[in-house]
Write an enzyme that holds these catalytic residues in place. Structure first.
Site, short mmCIF file in Angstrom:
data_model
loop_
_atom_site.label_atom_id
_atom_site.label_comp_id
_atom_site.label_asym_id
_atom_site.label_seq_id
_atom_site.Cartn_x
_atom_site.Cartn_y
_atom_site.Cartn_z
N GLY A 6 0.76 -1.38 0.11
CA GLY A 6 -0.11 -0.10 -0.08
C GLY A 6 0.97 1.16 0.03
O GLY A 6 2.24 1.30 0.27
N SER A 9 1.89 5.57 4.68
CA SER A 9 0.90 5.79 5.65
C SER A 9 -0.36 5.47 5.38
O SER A 9 -1.69 5.73 5.81
CB SER A 9 0.74 7.66 5.71
OG SER A 9 1.96 7.92 6.10
N SER A 10 -0.69 4.14 4.38
CA SER A 10 -1.83 3.66 4.24
C SER A 10 -2.40 2.61 5.50
O SER A 10 -3.51 2.37 5.40
CB SER A 10 -1.79 2.73 3.01
OG SER A 10 -0.93 1.77 3.18
N SER A 13 1.74 -1.00 8.41
CA SER A 13 2.70 -1.29 9.65
C SER A 13 1.81 -1.53 10.80
O SER A 13 2.07 -2.43 11.41
CB SER A 13 3.68 -0.05 9.98
OG SER A 13 4.53 0.18 8.85
N ASP A 33 10.69 0.22 4.92
CA ASP A 33 11.44 1.38 5.64
C ASP A 33 12.42 0.86 6.49
O ASP A 33 13.50 1.79 6.56
CB ASP A 33 10.28 2.04 6.78
CG ASP A 33 9.13 2.93 6.09
OD1 ASP A 33 9.36 3.13 4.85
OD2 ASP A 33 8.39 3.14 6.66
#
Length: 174
Positions: A6, A9-10, A13, A33
């Protein structure tokens, strides 16, 4: 193996952590990341990875070489019997998915698309403070174009725990 794809920030995590809480046994969560943070600072360049002020991300050959090694390492972890959740951003759409498919060729993989509305992603970017504003909007469509999923979820439509339950149900009943 569970692969979450995604935009930045979707909610990948957060979903990955919820899956770790819900799934039995040990599940390691590896994110792109982590790879970016592991790169030497000199690879924040056209050869490595660049983040523009408008949220675009460009990757070069040095990044691709490191990414390939990282993918193989993650796959080896799974082959050693440890369950793995991948949190990635398929900037190249189907080409990015193909790189994972090559690395994970002999493993059972559940591929999950993680979506949310652009305004939700942008609000998360601003709240986090470690993202370039606009990154989510730049990526929201391109990371999903041409990608094949076993399941797609909307991280703004439900709680992480409820989404994790959907993923677990699909994992248990392919």
């Amino acid at each position: 193996m569970i692969v979450l794809n995604g935009a930045s920030s979707s909610g990948k995590s957060t979903l990955g952590r919820a899956l770790q809480d819900r799934l039995p046994g040990t599940w390691l969560l590896y994110g792109v990341d982590d790879l970016v943070r592991a790169l030497p600072p000199r690879l924040t360049s056209p050869e490595g990875i660049e983040f523009s002020e408008d949220g675009q991300v460009r990757v070069g050959p040095a990044f691709r070489a490191a990414e390939k090694a990282w993918m193989q390492g993650v796959a080896h972890t799974a082959r050693c019997g440890v369950n793995v959740i991948i949190d990635d951003v398929f900037l190249g759409g189907p080409a990015a998915q193909a790189r994972w498919q090559e690395a994970l060729l002999d493993l059972r993989v559940l591929c999950v698309g993680v979506h949310c509305q652009p305004e939700v992603g942008e609000a998360r970017e601003q709240a986090r403070g470690d993202r370039v504003t606009g990154m989510h909007r730049q990526q929201a469509q391109i990371v999903h174009q041409g990608v094949q999923y076993d399941l797609e979820v909307d991280s703004a439509a439900s709680t992480p725990a409820a989404l994790a339950q959907l993923v677990v149900a699909r994992l248990n009943h392919p």
